[in-house]
Design an enzyme around this catalytic site. Structure first.
Site, PDB file in Angstrom:
ATOM      1  N   ARG A   1       0.954  -1.070  -0.025  1.00  0.00           N
ATOM      2  CA  ARG A   1       0.197   0.018  -0.101  1.00  0.00           C
ATOM      3  C   ARG A   1       1.079   1.214   0.115  1.00  0.00           C
ATOM      4  O   ARG A   1       1.905   1.558   0.943  1.00  0.00           O
ATOM      5  CB  ARG A   1      -0.979   0.024   1.045  1.00  0.00           C
ATOM      6  CG  ARG A   1      -1.736   1.211   1.612  1.00  0.00           C
ATOM      7  CD  ARG A   1      -2.606   1.607   0.361  1.00  0.00           C
ATOM      8  NE  ARG A   1      -3.536   2.577   0.852  1.00  0.00           N
ATOM      9  CZ  ARG A   1      -3.267   3.876   0.731  1.00  0.00           C
ATOM     10  NH1 ARG A   1      -1.970   4.446   0.054  1.00  0.00           N
ATOM     11  NH2 ARG A   1      -4.291   4.684   1.009  1.00  0.00           N
TER      12      ARG A   1
ATOM     13  N   GLU B   1     -11.084   5.073  -5.243  1.00  0.00           N
ATOM     14  CA  GLU B   1     -11.248   3.763  -5.318  1.00  0.00           C
ATOM     15  C   GLU B   1     -11.676   3.154  -6.653  1.00  0.00           C
ATOM     16  O   GLU B   1     -12.011   3.881  -7.537  1.00  0.00           O
ATOM     17  CB  GLU B   1     -12.560   3.465  -4.241  1.00  0.00           C
ATOM     18  CG  GLU B   1     -12.377   3.954  -2.810  1.00  0.00           C
ATOM     19  CD  GLU B   1     -11.007   3.154  -2.153  1.00  0.00           C
ATOM     20  OE1 GLU B   1     -11.046   1.842  -2.386  1.00  0.00           O
ATOM     21  OE2 GLU B   1     -10.240   3.524  -1.406  1.00  0.00           O
TER      22      GLU B   1
ATOM     23  N   ARG C   1      -1.509  -4.949   5.266  1.00  0.00           N
ATOM     24  CA  ARG C   1      -0.682  -4.671   3.982  1.00  0.00           C
ATOM     25  C   ARG C   1       0.620  -4.071   4.290  1.00  0.00           C
ATOM     26  O   ARG C   1       0.506  -3.312   5.196  1.00  0.00           O
ATOM     27  CB  ARG C   1      -1.402  -3.843   2.833  1.00  0.00           C
ATOM     28  CG  ARG C   1      -2.638  -4.679   2.158  1.00  0.00           C
ATOM     29  CD  ARG C   1      -3.570  -3.506   1.138  1.00  0.00           C
ATOM     30  NE  ARG C   1      -3.873  -2.417   2.114  1.00  0.00           N
ATOM     31  CZ  ARG C   1      -4.765  -1.438   1.582  1.00  0.00           C
ATOM     32  NH1 ARG C   1      -5.109  -1.551   0.166  1.00  0.00           N
ATOM     33  NH2 ARG C   1      -4.989  -0.487   2.367  1.00  0.00           N
TER      34      ARG C   1
END
Length: 159
Positions: free
Chosen positions: A46, A54, A88
């Site tokens: 990330r 998104e 992540r």
């Protein structure tokens, strides 16, 4: 005991902040990629300092495409700086002679400087410049930040 604590903290910081090389083998969205490491394991990264639209949001596909055009199939250098709530790795990714991926995304207008988690004030200037030039998502005068978009989606689920 102090020596043990110091050595433990030193080893942990080296694991977290160490330089790692990997090849980008997948782009999940504008700010999330998958790297294939030299030991043939995969790690989801990330991006630090940036938040992109998104996938279902306006300009989400554009942000993903921009990130792909910059790093897909390339060997990059990244620095692990933490983990997010989805486990992540939060990473600073560098490519093509030390270009900083998060900065390039913001400069091109495909992401917001993620001021909630970033101390890099230089990125605010790049965002302001992209906004002034109406680059990428800034062509939309009603651009909605990803955090506001996610919040509105949560509210719709509750209703």
């Amino acid at each position: 005991m102090r020596k043990f604590i110091f050595i433990t903290l030193f080893l942990i910081s080296n694991l977290i902040f160490s330089q790692v090389k990997g090849t980008i083998i997948a782009i999940k969205d504008g700010d999330t990629v998958v790297a294939l490491l030299p030991d043939k394991t995969q790690e989801t990264l990330r991006l630090a300092d940036v938040d992109c639209p998104e996938n279902g949001q306006a300009f989400g596909k554009n942000a993903k495409q921009f990130t792909s055009s910059q790093v897909f199939g390339k060997t990059v250098t990244f620095y692990r700086i933490g983990k997010d709530k989805y486990r992540r790795t939060i990473a600073k990714i560098f490519y093509d002679n030390d270009k900083y991926l998060s900065k390039e995304i913001i400069k091109a207008g495909f992401g917001w400087w993620y001021f909630k988690a970033s101390k890099n004030l230089e990125l605010q200037k790049f965002q302001d410049d992209a906004k002034e030039k109406k680059l990428g998502l800034w062509a939309d005068k009603n651009a909605v930040s990803p955090w506001d978009y996610r919040e509105s989606k949560k509210k719709k689920k509750v209703i």
